[in-house]
Write a protein that holds these residues in place. Structure first.
Motif, PDB file in Angstrom:
ATOM      1  N   ASP A 130       0.830  -1.209   0.000  1.00 51.01           N
ATOM      2  CA  ASP A 130       0.000   0.000   0.000  1.00 51.01           C
ATOM      3  C   ASP A 130       0.864   1.258   0.000  1.00 51.01           C
ATOM      4  O   ASP A 130       0.569   2.230  -0.720  1.00 51.01           O
ATOM      5  CB  ASP A 130      -0.931  -0.010   1.208  1.00 51.01           C
ATOM      6  CG  ASP A 130      -1.787   1.241   1.284  1.00 51.01           C
ATOM      7  OD1 ASP A 130      -2.643   1.431   0.400  1.00 51.01           O
ATOM      8  OD2 ASP A 130      -1.582   2.042   2.223  1.00 51.01           O
ATOM      9  N   LEU A 131       1.933   1.264   0.789  1.00 48.33           N
ATOM     10  CA  LEU A 131       2.796   2.441   0.841  1.00 48.33           C
ATOM     11  C   LEU A 131       3.558   2.635  -0.470  1.00 48.33           C
ATOM     12  O   LEU A 131       3.749   3.777  -0.912  1.00 48.33           O
ATOM     13  CB  LEU A 131       3.770   2.328   2.009  1.00 48.33           C
ATOM     14  CG  LEU A 131       3.137   2.469   3.400  1.00 48.33           C
ATOM     15  CD1 LEU A 131       4.176   2.240   4.492  1.00 48.33           C
ATOM     16  CD2 LEU A 131       2.474   3.826   3.580  1.00 48.33           C
ATOM     17  N   LEU A 132       3.995   1.555  -1.091  1.00 44.74           N
ATOM     18  CA  LEU A 132       4.631   1.686  -2.405  1.00 44.74           C
ATOM     19  C   LEU A 132       3.657   2.281  -3.415  1.00 44.74           C
ATOM     20  O   LEU A 132       4.020   3.165  -4.209  1.00 44.74           O
ATOM     21  CB  LEU A 132       5.114   0.319  -2.903  1.00 44.74           C
ATOM     22  CG  LEU A 132       6.454  -0.196  -2.382  1.00 44.74           C
ATOM     23  CD1 LEU A 132       6.771  -1.542  -3.017  1.00 44.74           C
ATOM     24  CD2 LEU A 132       7.577   0.790  -2.669  1.00 44.74           C
ATOM     25  N   GLN A 133       2.426   1.798  -3.393  1.00 45.25           N
ATOM     26  CA  GLN A 133       1.409   2.345  -4.292  1.00 45.25           C
ATOM     27  C   GLN A 133       1.189   3.827  -4.021  1.00 45.25           C
ATOM     28  O   GLN A 133       1.055   4.625  -4.963  1.00 45.25           O
ATOM     29  CB  GLN A 133       0.097   1.571  -4.129  1.00 45.25           C
ATOM     30  CG  GLN A 133       0.151   0.158  -4.668  1.00 45.25           C
ATOM     31  CD  GLN A 133      -1.093  -0.650  -4.343  1.00 45.25           C
ATOM     32  OE1 GLN A 133      -1.777  -0.401  -3.347  1.00 45.25           O
ATOM     33  NE2 GLN A 133      -1.390  -1.646  -5.170  1.00 45.25           N
ATOM     34  N   ALA A 134       1.184   4.209  -2.746  1.00 45.99           N
ATOM     35  CA  ALA A 134       0.992   5.617  -2.396  1.00 45.99           C
ATOM     36  C   ALA A 134       2.111   6.479  -2.958  1.00 45.99           C
ATOM     37  O   ALA A 134       1.872   7.591  -3.462  1.00 45.99           O
ATOM     38  CB  ALA A 134       0.910   5.768  -0.874  1.00 45.99           C
ATOM     39  N   LEU A 135       3.341   6.002  -2.887  1.00 44.81           N
ATOM     40  CA  LEU A 135       4.473   6.767  -3.414  1.00 44.81           C
ATOM     41  C   LEU A 135       4.392   6.916  -4.930  1.00 44.81           C
ATOM     42  O   LEU A 135       4.647   7.992  -5.479  1.00 44.81           O
ATOM     43  CB  LEU A 135       5.785   6.092  -3.017  1.00 44.81           C
ATOM     44  CG  LEU A 135       6.112   6.058  -1.521  1.00 44.81           C
ATOM     45  CD1 LEU A 135       7.411   5.303  -1.274  1.00 44.81           C
ATOM     46  CD2 LEU A 135       6.200   7.467  -0.934  1.00 44.81           C
ATOM     47  N   VAL A 136       4.023   5.846  -5.601  1.00 49.02           N
ATOM     48  CA  VAL A 136       3.893   5.898  -7.059  1.00 49.02           C
ATOM     49  C   VAL A 136       2.749   6.824  -7.461  1.00 49.02           C
ATOM     50  O   VAL A 136       2.876   7.631  -8.399  1.00 49.02           O
ATOM     51  CB  VAL A 136       3.701   4.483  -7.632  1.00 49.02           C
ATOM     52  CG1 VAL A 136       3.364   4.538  -9.117  1.00 49.02           C
ATOM     53  CG2 VAL A 136       4.961   3.647  -7.408  1.00 49.02           C
ATOM     54  N   GLU A 137       1.639   6.729  -6.737  1.00 50.08           N
ATOM     55  CA  GLU A 137       0.500   7.622  -7.016  1.00 50.08           C
ATOM     56  C   GLU A 137       0.873   9.082  -6.785  1.00 50.08           C
ATOM     57  O   GLU A 137       0.331   9.981  -7.435  1.00 50.08           O
ATOM     58  CB  GLU A 137      -0.682   7.244  -6.128  1.00 50.08           C
ATOM     59  CG  GLU A 137      -1.336   5.918  -6.497  1.00 50.08           C
ATOM     60  CD  GLU A 137      -2.298   5.416  -5.427  1.00 50.08           C
ATOM     61  OE1 GLU A 137      -2.507   6.151  -4.427  1.00 50.08           O
ATOM     62  OE2 GLU A 137      -2.822   4.298  -5.583  1.00 50.08           O
ATOM     63  N   ALA A 138       1.799   9.326  -5.863  1.00 48.79           N
ATOM     64  CA  ALA A 138       2.251  10.685  -5.572  1.00 48.79           C
ATOM     65  C   ALA A 138       3.303  11.165  -6.574  1.00 48.79           C
ATOM     66  O   ALA A 138       3.869  12.254  -6.399  1.00 48.79           O
ATOM     67  CB  ALA A 138       2.818  10.750  -4.155  1.00 48.79           C
ATOM     68  N   LYS A 139       3.552  10.374  -7.594  1.00 43.33           N
ATOM     69  CA  LYS A 139       4.475  10.726  -8.688  1.00 43.33           C
ATOM     70  C   LYS A 139       5.930  10.765  -8.246  1.00 43.33           C
ATOM     71  O   LYS A 139       6.765  11.437  -8.862  1.00 43.33           O
ATOM     72  CB  LYS A 139       4.100  12.074  -9.333  1.00 43.33           C
ATOM     73  CG  LYS A 139       2.651  12.185  -9.774  1.00 43.33           C
ATOM     74  CD  LYS A 139       2.279  11.130 -10.796  1.00 43.33           C
ATOM     75  CE  LYS A 139       0.840  11.306 -11.281  1.00 43.33           C
ATOM     76  NZ  LYS A 139       0.393  10.207 -12.180  1.00 43.33           N
TER      77      LYS A 139
END
Length: 302
Positions: free
Chosen positions: A61-70
């Motif tokens: 989930d945190l990796l996805q959050a970082l990617v979503e944050a560009k």
């Protein structure tokens, strides 16, 4: 001797928590943005991220959050090594799917003793099961925590079998002779010492930079020191970052780092740790803060 002009610093990014000990996703993303803006890469889910206290679902989930944050996946090196081989494979696949090709992979750390044949089989199974030419695996040697060392013979065997995949190592042993031996024995292999205090000795031997706990609090200063290697500007920068590192080493590292970030941000979330760790109490917090003030330390723009 030749320094590595592509040397860089990675921070094992700290993980902020809500008062119920859930991960504070928004604060994590903000902090990682700051680290990258300061010139650091993100070794998320490293030791000082409290990685062993995070679930695999939380990590994904945190990796996805970082990617979503560009935040560019190319600036990340997520820790993926777990005791259960299928979980390590799953987390490695998830990281790759999100564009994170570099991974930091602990050896399995429950069964002991484990010989090189067993460890080679573990790493080989990950590589073969993931089956991606994009994977760039960094080994993680921290025997004082895992009880499982990564020998030079094992490194040589993995490089020979998977030269395009097993590309580097983080040496957190604290044994300079071991780090120096790796640097001299494996030219071209990306060796990251675990302390910025070693840059002066490691960079001339071709070190890849450092992956350091205290990169969480002085990422820009470390990046600047690396950039100044080979110039007259390096020595004073090395002296300052060494002084900060030395101060933090006097305290329980994760609670001390989180206290410092909490001090800089004013956010209580940063002072929380998951059990069995304990937040820094007043008896330790006060001398740490006094030491930071004496050094003129601040966390710019955080």
């Amino acid at each position: 001797m030749s320094s590595n002009r592509n040397a860089e610093v990675f921070a094992p990014a700290l993980t902020p928590l809500h008062d119920d000990l859930r991960v504070n996703r928004d604060a994590f993303v903000r902090f990682c943005r700051w680290l990258v803006a300061q010139g650091a890469g993100l070794a998320v889910f490293g030791t000082n991220s409290e990685a062993s206290s995070l679930s695999m679902a939380e990590k994904i989930d945190l990796l996805q959050a970082l990617v979503e944050a560009k935040i560019p996946p190319g600036r990340m090196m997520p820790g993926v090594g777990l005791c259960a081989l299928p979980e390590t494979i799953e987390l490695t696949r998830a990281a790759l799917a999100l564009g994170c090709t570099a991974t930091l992979t602990l050896p399995p750390f429950y069964y002991k003793p484990v010989d090189d044949d067993g460890l080679f089989a573990y790493y080989a199974e990950i590589i073969q099961a993931v089956g991606s030419s994009a994977l760039k695996m960094y080994l993680y040697h921290i025997p004082q925590f895992t009880g499982v060392g990564i020998s030079h013979a094992l490194i040589a065997r993995l490089i020979d079998a998977y030269p395009q995949t097993v590309v580097g190592i983080k040496d957190s042993s604290g044994d300079w002779a071991n780090t120096e031996g790796m640097l001299r024995s494996f030219p071209g292999f990306r060796v990251f010492p675990a302390s910025e205090s070693l840059l002066e000795k490691a960079l001339p031997l071709g070190a890849a930079g450092c992956i350091s706990a205290t990169a969480n609090v002085q990422p820009g200063a470390i990046a600047a020191a690396i950039a100044q290697w080979g110039t007259d500007g390096f020595a004073p920068l090395q002296g300052r970052i060494h002084a900060v590192r030395t101060l933090f080493q006097k305290y329980p590292m994760i609670p001390a780092l989180k206290h410092a970030v909490g001090r800089a941000t004013g956010e209580q979330a940063w002072r929380r740790v998951r059990p069995p760790l304990r937040a820094l109490d007043g008896g330790l917090a006060q001398p740490l803060e006094a030491g930071l003030s004496a050094l003129g330390f601040s966390m710019e723009a955080l």
